[in-house]
Enzyme design. Structure first.
Site, short mmCIF file in Angstrom:
data_model
loop_
_atom_site.label_atom_id
_atom_site.label_comp_id
_atom_site.label_asym_id
_atom_site.label_seq_id
_atom_site.Cartn_x
_atom_site.Cartn_y
_atom_site.Cartn_z
N THR A 1 -96.65 1.32 -75.33
CA THR A 1 -96.16 2.79 -75.58
C THR A 1 -97.31 3.67 -76.33
O THR A 1 -97.30 5.01 -76.12
CB THR A 1 -95.03 2.60 -76.60
N SER B 1 -96.46 -4.07 -71.99
CA SER B 1 -96.50 -5.46 -72.30
C SER B 1 -95.49 -6.34 -71.93
O SER B 1 -95.71 -7.59 -71.82
CB SER B 1 -96.64 -5.61 -74.08
N THR C 1 -95.96 -3.33 -77.92
CA THR C 1 -95.39 -4.09 -78.96
C THR C 1 -94.67 -5.30 -78.57
O THR C 1 -94.43 -6.22 -79.51
CB THR C 1 -94.93 -3.20 -80.14
N ASP C 2 -93.84 -4.98 -77.53
CA ASP C 2 -93.12 -6.17 -77.23
C ASP C 2 -93.58 -7.38 -77.07
O ASP C 2 -92.83 -8.33 -77.49
CB ASP C 2 -92.25 -5.67 -75.87
N1 ASP Z 1 -92.03 -1.37 -74.26
C1 ASP Z 1 -93.47 -1.19 -74.76
C2 ASP Z 1 -94.49 -2.33 -74.60
O1 ASP Z 1 -94.57 -3.34 -75.27
C3 ASP Z 1 -92.98 -0.97 -76.45
C4 ASP Z 1 -94.37 -0.71 -77.15
O2 ASP Z 1 -95.70 -0.65 -76.63
O3 ASP Z 1 -94.02 -0.51 -78.27
O4 ASP Z 1 -95.32 -2.06 -73.58
#
Ligand code: ASP
Length: 325
Positions: free
Chosen positions: A14, A58, A91-92
């Site tokens: 993100t 991710s 973050t995932d």
């Molecule tokens: N869906 C995103 C990812 O993990 C979430 C994020 O980056 O916070 O790429």
């Protein structure tokens, strides 16, 4: 300002996404250099070099890519002008890649993961502050030997302990069992504790055929029969509480062990160890006696990555068991 540089490796997430009108959602769009340009304060910390590794969400990350990223980190770290490395990541699955690298990489230089919960075009974008803090930690000289870290929302976590705990909140990363290892204040980086008992796995291979299965009430052995047919190498089972299993899967677990599949047991509960204290059917005591390996405090997703690396080098239960708990 530090003479040496920090290398920022961007992988996506993100933090590198913008709102896309056509699809009415966030999509990967921001380059590594654009990301750095959003943080002009970096020039007061140290020199920065940007390396774009990938630009993926991710959930698209794979253990193979984690290994390639680890190799890239080790290659970059051999440059004596590099003080530390920051990796931006979605973050995932951030805690998975961070833990994989914690086990795998050779360098002792600081390696710090960060990301953001809000996209680069959203109000209250948290990515700029997280990058600045991550670079401050990576350029702190006293940081050596704390292992791979995750810096998020001003807080420093060890890759081994950290868990994403909230789907949207900027304070999503927590180390519920052991606590954070430090924090970043406006004037300096403050560490509260050292890292103990870090495990490193010296291998150049990963075993990809490792599954992760979560137990549920009333569960039977169907899934394990399927996995035996698939001839998988290993499985991590998330049991209840201290690691206890529903009775109808006991025979399935025994059949997997008879088929030379390595079985590691962890808990669905996020804090505490699994241990052989119950001897009823499905309790950890009889399961350990038939050959299940106890996975200690690890979450299922981290135990799976550890087993992938261990089985890249070792094949027997005795060799593998030494590295858990
Ligand atoms: N869906 C995103 C990812 O993990 C979430 C994020 O980056 O916070 O790429």
């Amino acid at each position: 300002m530090l003479d040496k540089k920090v290398v920022v490796i961007t992988t996506g997430g993100t933090i590198a996404m913008r709102y896309d009108e056509a699809t009415s959602g966030l999509l990967p769009a921001v380059s590594g250099q654009e990301l750095m340009n959003a943080v002009p304060e970096l020039k007061n910390v140290c020199k920065i070099e940007v390396v774009e590794f990938s630009n993926i969400p991710s959930p698209h990350m794979t253990p193979k890519m984690m290994k390639a990223l680890g190799d890239k980190v080790d290659e970059i770290a051999t440059d004596k002008n590099v003080a530390g490395i920051v990796i931006t990541h979605g973050t995932d699955t951030l805690e998975e890649t961070a833990y994989f690298l914690d086990l795998y990489i050779k360098t002792e230089k600081p390696v710090v993961f960060t990301g953001s919960m809000r996209g680069a075009t959203e109000i209250g974008f948290d990515g700029a502050r997280n990058i600045l803090n991550a670079v401050k930690v990576a350029s702190t000289e006293t940081v050596i030997s704390k292992g791979v870290m995750v810096v998020f929302n001003d807080t420093i976590h060890s890759a081994e302990d950290v868990i994403k705990t909230h789907t949207t909140n900027v304070d999503t990363f927590k180390s519920p069992f052991s606590g954070a290892i430090g924090y970043v204040d406006s004037d300096k980086v403050i560490f509260k504790r050292d890292r103990v008992n870090r495990v490193k796995i010296d291998t150049n291979n990963i075993e990809e055929s490792i599954y992760l299965i979560k137990c549920f009430t009333g569960m039977n052995s169907d899934i394990f029969d399927f996995l035996i047919d698939k001839k998988i190498a290993g499985v991590v089972v998330e049991g209840f509480g201290r690691g206890n299993l529903p009775p109808l899967i006991v025979d399935g677990i025994k059949s997997m062990i008879d088929a030379n599949i390595i079985v590691v047991l962890v808990s669905r509960v996020i804090e505490g160890r699994v241990l052989d204290v119950y001897s009823y059917i499905g309790g950890v005591k009889p399961m350990k006696e038939v050959g299940v390996i106890l996975g200690g405090e690890l979450t299922g997703q981290k135990a799976r990555l550890k087993l992938m690396l261990l089985m890249g080098r070792y094949r027997t239960k005795n060799e593998i068991e030494k590295y858990f708990d």
